[in-house]
Design a protein around this motif. Structure first.
Motif, PDB file in Angstrom:
ATOM      1  N   ASP A 279     -32.395  -4.747  -6.579  1.00  0.00           N
ATOM      2  CA  ASP A 279     -32.318  -6.207  -6.685  1.00  0.00           C
ATOM      3  C   ASP A 279     -31.817  -6.665  -8.052  1.00  0.00           C
ATOM      4  OD1 ASP A 279     -33.193  -6.486  -4.098  1.00  0.00           O
ATOM      5  OD2 ASP A 279     -35.294  -6.847  -4.643  1.00  0.00           O
ATOM      6  N   LEU A 280     -32.175  -5.927  -9.108  1.00  0.00           N
ATOM      7  CA  LEU A 280     -31.742  -6.322 -10.447  1.00  0.00           C
ATOM      8  C   LEU A 280     -30.230  -6.199 -10.573  1.00  0.00           C
ATOM      9  CD1 LEU A 280     -34.477  -4.646 -12.692  1.00  0.00           C
ATOM     10  CD2 LEU A 280     -34.353  -7.026 -11.930  1.00  0.00           C
ATOM     11  N   LEU A 281     -29.685  -5.091 -10.098  1.00  0.00           N
ATOM     12  CA  LEU A 281     -28.243  -4.877 -10.166  1.00  0.00           C
ATOM     13  C   LEU A 281     -27.500  -5.876  -9.292  1.00  0.00           C
ATOM     14  CD1 LEU A 281     -25.885  -3.212 -11.218  1.00  0.00           C
ATOM     15  CD2 LEU A 281     -26.256  -1.610  -9.326  1.00  0.00           C
ATOM     16  N   ILE A 282     -28.025  -6.139  -8.113  1.00  0.00           N
ATOM     17  CA  ILE A 282     -27.402  -7.107  -7.204  1.00  0.00           C
ATOM     18  C   ILE A 282     -27.391  -8.496  -7.836  1.00  0.00           C
ATOM     19  CG2 ILE A 282     -27.678  -8.301  -4.993  1.00  0.00           C
ATOM     20  CD1 ILE A 282     -28.742  -5.613  -3.868  1.00  0.00           C
ATOM     21  N   THR A 283     -28.500  -8.866  -8.482  1.00  0.00           N
ATOM     22  CA  THR A 283     -28.594 -10.174  -9.142  1.00  0.00           C
ATOM     23  C   THR A 283     -27.592 -10.280 -10.269  1.00  0.00           C
ATOM     24  OG1 THR A 283     -30.945 -10.392  -8.597  1.00  0.00           O
ATOM     25  CG2 THR A 283     -30.109 -11.747 -10.406  1.00  0.00           C
ATOM     26  N   LEU A 284     -27.537  -9.265 -11.114  1.00  0.00           N
ATOM     27  CA  LEU A 284     -26.584  -9.278 -12.227  1.00  0.00           C
ATOM     28  C   LEU A 284     -25.153  -9.372 -11.718  1.00  0.00           C
ATOM     29  CD1 LEU A 284     -28.021  -6.532 -14.614  1.00  0.00           C
ATOM     30  CD2 LEU A 284     -27.896  -8.987 -15.081  1.00  0.00           C
ATOM     31  N   ASN A 285     -24.836  -8.599 -10.696  1.00  0.00           N
ATOM     32  CA  ASN A 285     -23.469  -8.539 -10.184  1.00  0.00           C
ATOM     33  C   ASN A 285     -23.034  -9.849  -9.543  1.00  0.00           C
ATOM     34  OD1 ASN A 285     -21.226  -6.840 -10.083  1.00  0.00           O
ATOM     35  ND2 ASN A 285     -21.605  -6.266  -7.958  1.00  0.00           N
ATOM     36  N   ALA A 286     -24.001 -10.657  -9.129  1.00  0.00           N
ATOM     37  CA  ALA A 286     -23.685 -11.930  -8.484  1.00  0.00           C
ATOM     38  C   ALA A 286     -23.487 -13.057  -9.491  1.00  0.00           C
ATOM     39  CB  ALA A 286     -24.798 -12.299  -7.505  1.00  0.00           C
ATOM     40  N   MET A 287     -23.870 -12.843 -10.735  1.00  0.00           N
ATOM     41  CA  MET A 287     -23.797 -13.906 -11.738  1.00  0.00           C
ATOM     42  C   MET A 287     -22.382 -14.032 -12.303  1.00  0.00           C
ATOM     43  SD  MET A 287     -27.369 -13.524 -13.858  1.00  0.00           S
ATOM     44  CE  MET A 287     -28.859 -14.319 -13.227  1.00  0.00           C
ATOM     45  N   PRO A 288     -21.841 -15.230 -12.355  1.00  0.00           N
ATOM     46  CA  PRO A 288     -20.462 -15.410 -12.842  1.00  0.00           C
ATOM     47  C   PRO A 288     -20.293 -15.160 -14.328  1.00  0.00           C
ATOM     48  CG  PRO A 288     -21.507 -17.540 -12.449  1.00  0.00           C
ATOM     49  CD  PRO A 288     -22.448 -16.507 -11.916  1.00  0.00           C
ATOM     50  N   ASN A 289     -21.388 -15.234 -15.082  1.00  0.00           N
ATOM     51  CA  ASN A 289     -21.309 -15.030 -16.527  1.00  0.00           C
ATOM     52  C   ASN A 289     -21.784 -13.634 -16.933  1.00  0.00           C
ATOM     53  OD1 ASN A 289     -23.921 -15.646 -15.747  1.00  0.00           O
ATOM     54  ND2 ASN A 289     -24.401 -16.834 -17.581  1.00  0.00           N
ATOM     55  N   VAL A 290     -21.758 -12.703 -15.981  1.00  0.00           N
ATOM     56  CA  VAL A 290     -22.109 -11.310 -16.253  1.00  0.00           C
ATOM     57  C   VAL A 290     -20.920 -10.430 -15.885  1.00  0.00           C
ATOM     58  CG1 VAL A 290     -23.603  -9.365 -15.619  1.00  0.00           C
ATOM     59  CG2 VAL A 290     -24.584 -11.664 -15.902  1.00  0.00           C
ATOM     60  N   LEU A 291     -20.561  -9.528 -16.787  1.00  0.00           N
ATOM     61  CA  LEU A 291     -19.473  -8.588 -16.552  1.00  0.00           C
ATOM     62  C   LEU A 291     -20.026  -7.173 -16.679  1.00  0.00           C
ATOM     63  CD1 LEU A 291     -16.504  -7.887 -16.114  1.00  0.00           C
ATOM     64  CD2 LEU A 291     -16.119  -8.245 -18.570  1.00  0.00           C
ATOM     65  N   ILE A 292     -19.881  -6.393 -15.620  1.00  0.00           N
ATOM     66  CA  ILE A 292     -20.392  -5.028 -15.594  1.00  0.00           C
ATOM     67  C   ILE A 292     -19.232  -4.057 -15.409  1.00  0.00           C
ATOM     68  CG2 ILE A 292     -21.970  -3.408 -14.465  1.00  0.00           C
ATOM     69  CD1 ILE A 292     -23.431  -5.844 -13.275  1.00  0.00           C
ATOM     70  N   THR A 293     -19.178  -3.048 -16.257  1.00  0.00           N
ATOM     71  CA  THR A 293     -18.273  -1.928 -16.035  1.00  0.00           C
ATOM     72  C   THR A 293     -19.134  -0.676 -15.881  1.00  0.00           C
ATOM     73  OG1 THR A 293     -17.945  -1.679 -18.429  1.00  0.00           O
ATOM     74  CG2 THR A 293     -16.298  -2.948 -17.222  1.00  0.00           C
ATOM     75  N   GLY A 294     -18.624   0.314 -15.165  1.00  0.00           N
ATOM     76  CA  GLY A 294     -19.450   1.444 -14.738  1.00  0.00           C
ATOM     77  C   GLY A 294     -19.495   2.620 -15.681  1.00  0.00           C
ATOM     78  N   HIS A 295     -19.960   2.383 -16.903  1.00  0.00           N
ATOM     79  CA  HIS A 295     -20.118   3.446 -17.904  1.00  0.00           C
ATOM     80  C   HIS A 295     -18.788   4.180 -18.129  1.00  0.00           C
ATOM     81  CE1 HIS A 295     -23.478   6.037 -19.802  1.00  0.00           C
ATOM     82  NE2 HIS A 295     -22.357   6.224 -20.463  1.00  0.00           N
ATOM     83  N   HIS A 296     -17.751   3.403 -18.352  1.00  0.00           N
ATOM     84  CA  HIS A 296     -16.455   4.025 -18.622  1.00  0.00           C
ATOM     85  C   HIS A 296     -15.854   3.572 -19.950  1.00  0.00           C
ATOM     86  CE1 HIS A 296     -14.466   0.371 -16.808  1.00  0.00           C
ATOM     87  NE2 HIS A 296     -13.510   0.695 -17.650  1.00  0.00           N
ATOM     88  N   ALA A 297     -16.701   3.094 -20.863  1.00  0.00           N
ATOM     89  CA  ALA A 297     -16.200   2.700 -22.180  1.00  0.00           C
ATOM     90  C   ALA A 297     -15.552   3.874 -22.905  1.00  0.00           C
ATOM     91  CB  ALA A 297     -17.335   2.131 -23.030  1.00  0.00           C
ATOM     92  N   PHE A 298     -16.026   5.084 -22.615  1.00  0.00           N
ATOM     93  CA  PHE A 298     -15.502   6.278 -23.283  1.00  0.00           C
ATOM     94  C   PHE A 298     -14.165   6.745 -22.714  1.00  0.00           C
ATOM     95  CE2 PHE A 298     -17.293   7.971 -19.451  1.00  0.00           C
ATOM     96  CZ  PHE A 298     -16.581   9.136 -19.184  1.00  0.00           C
ATOM     97  N   LEU A 299     -13.702   6.139 -21.639  1.00  0.00           N
ATOM     98  CA  LEU A 299     -12.625   6.706 -20.841  1.00  0.00           C
ATOM     99  C   LEU A 299     -11.245   6.391 -21.417  1.00  0.00           C
ATOM    100  CD1 LEU A 299     -12.843   8.453 -18.315  1.00  0.00           C
ATOM    101  CD2 LEU A 299     -12.371   6.429 -16.942  1.00  0.00           C
ATOM    102  N   THR A 300     -10.894   7.104 -22.481  1.00  0.00           N
ATOM    103  CA  THR A 300      -9.547   7.040 -23.027  1.00  0.00           C
ATOM    104  C   THR A 300      -9.016   8.469 -23.159  1.00  0.00           C
ATOM    105  OG1 THR A 300     -10.206   7.182 -25.370  1.00  0.00           O
ATOM    106  CG2 THR A 300     -10.130   4.974 -24.374  1.00  0.00           C
ATOM    107  N   GLU A 301      -7.717   8.598 -23.243  1.00  0.00           N
ATOM    108  CA  GLU A 301      -7.114   9.925 -23.377  1.00  0.00           C
ATOM    109  C   GLU A 301      -7.618  10.630 -24.630  1.00  0.00           C
ATOM    110  OE1 GLU A 301      -2.902   9.624 -23.236  1.00  0.00           O
ATOM    111  OE2 GLU A 301      -2.840   8.988 -21.133  1.00  0.00           O
ATOM    112  N   GLU A 302      -7.726   9.870 -25.712  1.00  0.00           N
ATOM    113  CA  GLU A 302      -8.178  10.458 -26.971  1.00  0.00           C
ATOM    114  C   GLU A 302      -9.614  10.950 -26.868  1.00  0.00           C
ATOM    115  OE1 GLU A 302      -4.870   7.612 -27.739  1.00  0.00           O
ATOM    116  OE2 GLU A 302      -6.726   7.538 -26.592  1.00  0.00           O
TER     117      GLU A 302
END
Length: 332
Positions: A279-302
């Protein structure tokens, strides 16, 4: 050395194979390490794990029974590993201490800009040929105050970037970085004062007993109304229920997260046809002022190159009966 690579992702395998250059016998499996899957490591000298793997006391004891002597992490964080148990059983553990602070910090800035300038909403309108720009007002970052909690390698890069935007910089850490004070006019302050004065708060701390649910209701109540919070550190650094409450009462203006405290077993998987019962994830994902990315901040070639090279380097050291400077001990 014979190595079983748990939680192997398609995008990282070529980097690991190139760095390895056939020196070690790598076997890649997609499933995560757990007490149930530990038996798969029987016959291997070493294993490699990612942040979603679970190397708890029971798991490490099983690994010991199956003959595993080394654990090399393909990540900076190691809160998923019982170092005490590994030390007791003479299993050596090493991580990748700094694969690319730029990747994480730049992703944090991307989250901030996307939220502030309503990029996703604007793009969704354009896709429908709706060119109305009402309700897309953001604010200049220039002269805004950004509070950076955790000023290590990633936090330092974040400081440099936000200084380039013309921001006023507040820092909080158990150890002050004098270079940031000198070069970027960062002012270290108390956590409470940072929260009171910052228009934006960006989190860059490791997860430990001091930082677990650091951002909670008490601290949120002290924040400037409308603050934007960015978390690219660890999900459990924030109390999700309290943050949702802060979003609903508008004390928090927006939230950008690349991590989530209940992400284990969810992130890195496709649940588009079977929405997680969270329910927490569903609530966050439904909010227009919330942006979620799936743990891919590290995902660069370098970053992927550095992760692979350091992972293989750790294995090379152990295979040659040498110590690696990336080794972790219980006191760490």
């Amino acid at each position: 050395m014979k190595v079983l690579v748990f939680s192997a992702k398609d995008f990282e395998i070529p980097y690991l194979e190139q760095a390895n250059n056939k020196k070690h016998k790598l076997t890649f499996v997609k499933y995560a390490l757990s007490s149930e899957t530990a038996m798969k490591a029987a016959g291997y000298n070493a294993i490699s794990i990612f942040s979603a793997d679970e190397a708890c006391l029971i798991t490490i004891e099983k690994l010991k029974d199956f003959g595993v002597k080394y654990i090399t992490l393909r990540s900076v964080g190691y809160d998923n590993v019982s170092l005490r148990t590994a030390s007791r059983l003479n299993i050596r553990v090493a991580n990748v201490p700094a694969y690319s602070p730029y990747a994480i910090a730049e992703h944090a800035v991307s989250l901030l800009l996307t939220l502030n300038r309503k990029i996703i909403t604007s793009n969704q309108r354009i896709k429908k040929f709706n060119f109305d720009i009402n309700h897309l007002v953001g604010f200049d970052l220039n002269n805004k105050t950004i509070g950076i909690i955790g000023t290590g390698k990633i936090g330092s890069v974040m400081t440099k970037i936000m200084h380039g935007f013309g921001c006023r910089l507040l820092g909080y850490d158990i150890e002050e970085n004098n270079e940031l004070v000198t070069k970027y006019n960062m002012r270290y302050t108390t956590l409470e004062s940072l929260c009171k004065n910052a228009d934006i708060i960006s989190l860059h701390v490791p997860l430990n007993t001091e930082t677990h649910q650091l951002i909670n209701e008490d601290l949120i109540y002290q924040m400037k109304r409308g603050v934007i919070i960015i978390n690219t550190a660890r999900g459990s650094v924030i109390n999700t229920e309290d943050v949702i409450k802060g979003l609903k009462n508008r004390r928090i203006g927006a939230l950008g997260i690349d991590v989530y405290e209940n992400e284990k077993g969810v992130f890195f998987n496709d649940y588009s046809y079977n929405i997680p019962d969270d329910d927490l994830l569903i609530t966050l994902n439904a909010m227009p002022n919330v942006l979620i990315t799936g743990h891919h901040a590290f995902l660069t070639e370098e970053a992927l190159t550095n992760i692979a090279e350091t992972t293989i380097y750790n294995l090379d050291c152990w295979a040659s009966k040498k110590e690696t400077e990336n080794e972790l001990t219980e006191v760490d």
